[in-house]
Scaffold this motif. Structure first.
Motif, PDB file in Angstrom:
ATOM      1  N   GLY A 139       0.793  -1.234   0.000  1.00  0.00           N
ATOM      2  CA  GLY A 139       0.000   0.000   0.000  1.00  0.00           C
ATOM      3  C   GLY A 139       0.823   1.281   0.000  1.00  0.00           C
ATOM      4  N   ILE A 140       2.134   1.179  -0.212  1.00  0.00           N
ATOM      5  CA  ILE A 140       2.967   2.395  -0.189  1.00  0.00           C
ATOM      6  C   ILE A 140       2.780   3.232  -1.469  1.00  0.00           C
ATOM      7  N   ASP A 141       2.578   2.574  -2.615  1.00  0.00           N
ATOM      8  CA  ASP A 141       2.427   3.350  -3.864  1.00  0.00           C
ATOM      9  C   ASP A 141       1.215   4.280  -3.776  1.00  0.00           C
ATOM     10  N   GLY A 142       1.411   5.532  -4.095  1.00  0.00           N
ATOM     11  CA  GLY A 142       0.291   6.485  -4.099  1.00  0.00           C
ATOM     12  C   GLY A 142      -0.176   6.869  -2.702  1.00  0.00           C
ATOM     13  N   LEU A 143       0.535   6.431  -1.673  1.00  0.00           N
ATOM     14  CA  LEU A 143       0.065   6.673  -0.299  1.00  0.00           C
ATOM     15  C   LEU A 143       0.029   8.166   0.042  1.00  0.00           C
ATOM     16  N   GLY A 144       1.003   8.929  -0.468  1.00  0.00           N
ATOM     17  CA  GLY A 144       1.026  10.372  -0.183  1.00  0.00           C
ATOM     18  C   GLY A 144      -0.255  11.043  -0.675  1.00  0.00           C
ATOM     19  N   TRP A 174      -1.745   1.273   9.918  1.00  0.00           N
ATOM     20  CA  TRP A 174      -1.119   0.337   8.984  1.00  0.00           C
ATOM     21  C   TRP A 174      -0.741  -0.883   9.807  1.00  0.00           C
ATOM     22  N   ARG A 175      -1.264  -2.048   9.418  1.00  0.00           N
ATOM     23  CA  ARG A 175      -1.020  -3.257  10.207  1.00  0.00           C
ATOM     24  C   ARG A 175      -0.040  -4.194   9.515  1.00  0.00           C
ATOM     25  N   CYS A 176       0.990  -4.593  10.245  1.00  0.00           N
ATOM     26  CA  CYS A 176       1.862  -5.678   9.818  1.00  0.00           C
ATOM     27  C   CYS A 176       1.617  -6.839  10.764  1.00  0.00           C
ATOM     28  N   ALA A 177       1.821  -8.053  10.306  1.00  0.00           N
ATOM     29  CA  ALA A 177       1.553  -9.222  11.154  1.00  0.00           C
ATOM     30  C   ALA A 177       2.709 -10.196  11.059  1.00  0.00           C
ATOM     31  N   LEU A 178       3.224 -10.599  12.216  1.00  0.00           N
ATOM     32  CA  LEU A 178       4.355 -11.532  12.279  1.00  0.00           C
ATOM     33  C   LEU A 178       3.944 -12.772  13.054  1.00  0.00           C
ATOM     34  N   ALA A 181       9.599  -3.524  10.001  1.00  0.00           N
ATOM     35  CA  ALA A 181      10.062  -2.275  10.607  1.00  0.00           C
ATOM     36  C   ALA A 181      10.182  -1.195   9.528  1.00  0.00           C
ATOM     37  N   ASN A 182      10.742  -1.575   8.385  1.00  0.00           N
ATOM     38  CA  ASN A 182      10.983  -0.569   7.359  1.00  0.00           C
ATOM     39  C   ASN A 182       9.689  -0.062   6.721  1.00  0.00           C
ATOM     40  N   VAL A 183       8.767  -0.976   6.442  1.00  0.00           N
ATOM     41  CA  VAL A 183       7.541  -0.528   5.771  1.00  0.00           C
ATOM     42  C   VAL A 183       6.701   0.314   6.742  1.00  0.00           C
TER      43      VAL A 183
END
Ligand code: 13P
Length: 360
Positions: free
Chosen positions: A124-129, A145-149, A165-167
């Motif tokens: 979902g980073i593309d076009g996020l701005g 923004w949810r990440c799941a590990l 962490a980076n995203v």
């Protein structure tokens, strides 16, 4: 010359974050994506279509204004931000008029990290701005923004942790530039038979990596919020732990990794029953030790399970369903101050809300 946020932008972000973390208040996560609403609506025999989703969210948002005594913000899905009640009034306006801040889920869901043992990243980073700029214009003031590990044999991997962490840091940077307070959510899933200590170790690793990445991306921490899992044993763990054990492990993990500059930590409920989620949050707030952040809730299932089953898709049940929401919000608001005595009840109060491999 390096470009940082302007003083005005920083001030606004701090203001929003502090309003969201006001004493005794927390967030309602109502941002289930269209796909993940299928399970919710099917559980009460309804088809997952736009109108049923709208009527359900209308039930959540149009009750008494007392909701705002315990709920400072609601996380919405894109579709919901642009839906209206039966009289044509936008949901976001209904919330604002109650004094509740609308927020928006901006990630586009989990995707497989190729070459790993079933690990994910979040897209979902593309076009996020551009999307954030539009959401700000349309009244949203914070984002999720949810990440799941997963915990398991060799999991989460170094790659999984680094990518998460980076995203999250990249997302946080884009949100802040557009005036939205980013809720940073590196969820460690509760599936598995791991014990409490294992969850604590993994939580510490993931949070430490997350704050390192946020620092590298020049994130303004005072204008962010953290949405972590509580430190709990896996759902299949044979050993049982008390709320005090969970509180100690959770606060210790946070003390070791979350900077004091972060204004607040709002936990996800992660499949705990409504009552457990309230009791454990209360124990966390009662725990004696350094706790320089607000410690509150941003619950989805643990605020909605009783509402959904009470409503059951029938208009005659709307007001009792709305009462259930207030009851749970009240319980969690008290828990956020360490003042919850237990026993708020509710139709689904003690029911486990665990779902394996949950998408959101
Ligand atoms: P649960 O409280 O149902 O775990 O979900 C909260 C949430 O927003 C997850 O991203």
């Amino acid at each position: 010359m390096a470009q940082y946020l302007s003083a005005d932008k920083e001030k606004e972000l701090v203001q929003t974050a502090n309003l969201l973390m006001a004493k005794g208040k927390g967030l309602l996560a109502a941002d289930e994506s269209t796909g993940s609403m299928t399970k919710r609506l099917q559980s009460i025999g309804l088809e997952n279509n736009e109108e049923n989703r709208r009527v359900y969210r209308q039930t959540l948002f149009t009750g008494s204004k007392d909701l705002a005594q315990h709920i400072s913000g609601v996380i919405l899905f894109h579709e919901t931000l642009y839906q209206n009640d039966d009289n044509g009034k936008p949901f976001r306006q209904i919330l604002q008029e109650k004094g509740i801040i609308p927020g928006i889920k901006v990630d586009k869901g989990l995707v497989l990290l190729a070459g790993t043992n079933g690990e994910n990243t979040t897209q979902g980073i593309d076009g996020l701005g551009e999307r954030c700029a539009q959401y700000y214009k349309d009244g949203a003031r914070f984002a999720k923004w949810r990440c799941a590990l997963k915990i398991g044999d060799g999991l989460p991997s170094e790659l999984g942790i680094r990518e998460t962490a980076n995203v999250l840091a990249r997302y946080a940077s884009i949100c802040q530039q557009n005036g939205l307070v980013p809720i940073v959510e590196p969820e460690i899933l509760p599936e598995g038979d791991h014990d409490l200590e294992t969850c604590q170790r993994v939580t510490e690793k993931v949070l430490a990596a997350t704050y390192k990445a946020l620092s590298e991306h020049h994130i303004f921490l005072e204008g962010t919020l953290l949405k972590p899992n509580m430190v709990t044993a896996g759902f299949d763990c044979k050993k049982k732990y008390t709320a005090k054990d969970i509180a100690r492990a959770t606060v210790t993990a946070l003390q070791r990794t979350v900077p004091v500059a972060v204004p607040g930590i709002c936990f996800l409920s992660g499949g705990q029953s409504e009552e457990d989620a309230s009791i454990n949050l209360n124990a966390i707030n009662q725990y004696q030790g350094k706790k320089p952040w607000a410690l509150t809730f941003s619950y989805g299932r643990a605020l909605q399970a009783s509402v959904l089953s009470t409503w059951a898709g029938k208009s005659e049940n709307v007001s009792s369903a709305q009462e259930q929401l207030i009851k749970r919000a009240q319980a969690n608001g008290a828990a956020a101050k360490g003042e919850y005595g237990g026993g708020a009840g509710g139709k689904a109060g003690d029911q486990s809300l665990f779902e394996a491999n949950r998408t959101y």
